[in-house]
Scaffold this active site. Structure first.
Site, short mmCIF file in Angstrom:
data_model
loop_
_atom_site.label_atom_id
_atom_site.label_comp_id
_atom_site.label_asym_id
_atom_site.label_seq_id
_atom_site.Cartn_x
_atom_site.Cartn_y
_atom_site.Cartn_z
N GLU A 31 0.84 -1.20 0.00
CA GLU A 31 0.00 0.00 0.00
C GLU A 31 0.87 1.24 0.00
O GLU A 31 1.85 1.31 0.74
CB GLU A 31 -0.92 0.01 1.22
CG GLU A 31 -1.95 1.11 1.21
CD GLU A 31 -3.01 0.93 2.28
OE1 GLU A 31 -3.89 1.81 2.40
OE2 GLU A 31 -2.96 -0.10 2.99
N GLY A 32 0.53 2.23 -0.86
CA GLY A 32 1.27 3.47 -0.96
C GLY A 32 0.40 4.66 -0.66
O GLY A 32 -0.73 4.52 -0.18
N PHE A 69 -1.11 6.68 -2.64
CA PHE A 69 -2.25 6.90 -3.53
C PHE A 69 -3.06 5.64 -3.78
O PHE A 69 -3.92 5.63 -4.64
CB PHE A 69 -1.77 7.49 -4.85
CG PHE A 69 -1.41 8.94 -4.76
CD1 PHE A 69 -2.31 9.92 -5.15
CD2 PHE A 69 -0.19 9.33 -4.25
CE1 PHE A 69 -1.99 11.25 -5.06
CE2 PHE A 69 0.14 10.67 -4.15
CZ PHE A 69 -0.76 11.64 -4.56
N GLY A 70 -2.82 4.59 -3.06
CA GLY A 70 -3.61 3.39 -3.26
C GLY A 70 -2.81 2.12 -3.02
O GLY A 70 -1.66 2.15 -2.58
N VAL A 82 -1.45 -1.94 -4.11
CA VAL A 82 -0.98 -2.82 -5.18
C VAL A 82 -1.45 -4.22 -4.85
O VAL A 82 -1.20 -4.73 -3.75
CB VAL A 82 0.55 -2.79 -5.31
CG1 VAL A 82 1.00 -3.74 -6.42
CG2 VAL A 82 1.04 -1.37 -5.59
N ASP A 119 16.30 6.30 -8.63
CA ASP A 119 16.17 5.59 -7.36
C ASP A 119 16.46 4.10 -7.56
O ASP A 119 15.71 3.25 -7.11
CB ASP A 119 14.77 5.79 -6.78
CG ASP A 119 14.67 5.33 -5.32
OD1 ASP A 119 15.73 5.27 -4.65
OD2 ASP A 119 13.56 5.02 -4.85
#
EC number: 2.7.11.1
Length: 576
Positions: free
Chosen positions: A42-43, A45-46, A48, A156
């Site tokens: 989870e990030g 904006f939503g 995975v 990155d």
């Protein structure tokens, strides 16, 4: 409950390259033909999620991006444009974006699933043999070269972002959306992963470019072959000191070839750091290099390939007539860039069919590959000075035309604009900017090879430079807010200027479109500054407030207005 045996995409429609599904094709347990199995992460904006195709059982990853959060962050137009571009990237060692599905609440990216991480593999193996590490390194470098050639810089790179498929092939992840959305102002708030970040990034002096990826690849190579980080400390300030000093131990057990390559990659001065092209020519790198990863000759086409035109229309949402007209134009445009990208993909695909390497023949697919029972024995193993005019104020310099010029997009990746090198995609706006200066000195013999340089260089006092920038913005017709002191003191970020510029040709009745830019002044060395210009996207301003709620995804924004403003700004600075 499994989706019925029907084509769940039958009633879907395409909008700007994204697939819009009907309500009946969406539920908590499935999205179109994909059955949701579990949440992988989870990030901001939503989430995975892991999913499988209901017919083939092929695994994919579904990245959910909340449209509401995008709208609040004013990022949705940039996200849409980036998705449509990333859909065209096809390389055997880059995670593929198969499809984009839109629902009333989310944008869902259907991406290739790779279950392993290079990080875990390194932890398990402790350190690799040079042959094994070189195989991974070859795949990483060739994928990074492919992206640099098509104007994308990762910034990155680390083992956690280098995934492994079932055949232990590298798949570079996180080139796109998650980094765009989570990073905001990259140089202000983050330097990626400190252990793998280049000195110029952690010091916040310059905007990160291809040299940063080279540094990170050097760190990754060191870790694979040595089994530990060259720079490590739990106390971040101490870690930064070690990175800046660039003093590390080179083990004797490494071969002279490996030592030489690492020493030329992990160099504190980005101007002296080896380039991707030089890595490509390195003898150690080329040992046992697979045929499909060898450099290809450029193919110059004199006509538009109908197959590529068709793919382009499907991916970007343009009609074929519009694409053909854009390709015939004498000026550069995004359609030409995308066409060149697809053309290269086609050449790579043709080469891959001739390769003896296993499982590289399906990487250009635009949908998940069919289920296969193929199992490799490997999966069973442990896994850039033209002039220096003296102005009344600060002295400005524009760098020599490098291999590429940079356009940033507020993200962990940045999109780069290529120069006229090898007659490819010359930018008219950059040529206009160059014509404003005396180019007689641009042809002088350089003692150093072309490198990446960013922004506009200047010498003088910071207040004088800032005043010159404000004046140039004013002459260019841009709008901005002049900083005012609070309690006799100026804000700490006075070296950052936020501005907007109305785009003339986008003006419509009741609506004006603005390009938002952010300028940052960095001190490279005492008395020497670098002005960096960053795009903060585009926004429609309506004369009727009630229309602002109509913030759909129908207008596809281009990066060219931003580039026009950059060229105009440079001209105004030199004509001061």
């Amino acid at each position: 409950m499994q989706p019925q045996e029907v084509d769940l995409m039958e009633n879907s429609t395409m909008r700007n390259g994204a697939r819009v599904l009907p309500p009946e094709a969406i539920s908590k347990r499935h999205i179109g033909p994909y059955i949701i199995r579990e949440t992988l992460g989870e990030g901001s904006f939503g989430k995975v999620k892991l999913a499988t195709h209901y017919k083939t059982q092929q695994k994919v990853a579904l990245k959910f991006i909340s449209r509401q959060l995008l709208k609040k962050s004013d990022m949705h137009m940039r996200v849409e444009r980036e998705i449509s571009y990333l859909k065209l990237l096809r390389h055997p060692h880059i995670i593929k974006l198969y499809d984009v599905i839109t629902t009333p609440t989310d944008i869902v990216m259907v991406i290739e699933y790779a279950g392993g991480e290079l990080f875990d593999y390194i932890v398990e193996k402790k350190r690799m043999t040079e042959d094994e590490g070189r195989r991974f390194f070859q795949q990483i470098i060739c994928a990074i070269e492919y992206c640099h050639r098509h104007k994308i810089v990762h910034r990155d790179l680390k083992p956690e972002n280098l995934l492994l498929d079932d055949n232990l092939n590298v798949k570079i992840a996180d080139f796109g959306l998650s980094n765009i959305m989570t990073d905001g102002n990259f140089l202000k708030t983050s330097c990626g992963s400190p252990n793998y970040a280049a000195p110029e990034v952690i010091n916040g002096k310059l905007y990160a470019g291809p040299e940063v990826d080279v540094w990170s690849c050097g760190i990754v190579l060191y870790v694979m072959l040595v089994g530990r980080l060259p720079f490590d400390d739990e106390f971040i300030p101490n870690l930064f000191k070690k990175v800046n000093s660039c003093v590390y131990v080179m083990p004797d057990f490494l071969s002279p070839g490996a030592q030489s390559l690492i020493r030329r990659m992990i160099v504190a001065d980005p101007m002296q750091r080896i380039t991707i092209q030089e890595i490509r020519r390195d003898p150690w790198f080329n040992v046992n290099l697979p045929d499909y990863l060898r450099p290809m000759e450029e193919v110059q086409g004199s006509y538009a390939d109908s197959r590529i035109v068709s793919k382009l229309g499907e991916a970007m949402g343009f009609s074929e007539d519009y694409i053909v007209e854009a390709l015939r134009s004498d000026e550069n445009n995004e359609v030409k860039e995308a066409y060149n990208l697809l053309h290269e993909n086609q050449v790579i695909q043709e080469k891959s069919h001739l390769s003896k390497s296993k499982r590289v023949d399906s990487f250009l697919s635009v949908s998940p590959p069919a289920f296969s029972e193929y199992t490799s024995e490997l999966q069973k193993k442990s896994k850039q000075e033209l002039i220096d005019p003296t102005l009344e104020g600060p002295r400005w310099t524009v760098s020599d035309p490098p291999t590429y010029a940079k356009q940033t997009i507020d993200s962990n990746i940045c999109v780069l604009v290529p120069t006229a090198e090898k007659n490819k995609l010359e930018m008219r706006t950059l040529a206009d900017a160059a014509s404003a200066v005396d180019t007689s000195q641009s042809t002088r013999k350089k003692s150093r090879r072309n490198k990446w340089h960013f922004g506009v260089r200047c010498r003088g006092d910071a207040p004088e430079i800032l005043l010159a920038v404000y004046r140039a913005l004013q002459r260019a017709g841009a709008q901005f807010t002049v900083p005012k002191p609070v309690n006799g003191k100026y804000r700490s970020d006075m070296y950052t200027i936020k501005s907007r510029w109305e785009i003339p040709h986008c003006k419509r009745e009741g609506k004006n479109t603005y390009a938002y830019i952010e300028l940052q002044l960095y001190e490279v060395m005492p008395g020497c500054f670098m002005l960096d210009v960053k795009s903060n996207g585009y926004k429609d301003i309506y004369s009727h407030p009630e229309r602002t709620a109509d913030h759909g995804m129908d207008d596809l924004k281009s990066s060219f207005p931003f580039l026009d403003l950059c060229a105009m700004l440079v001209c105004k600075l030199f004509s001061a």
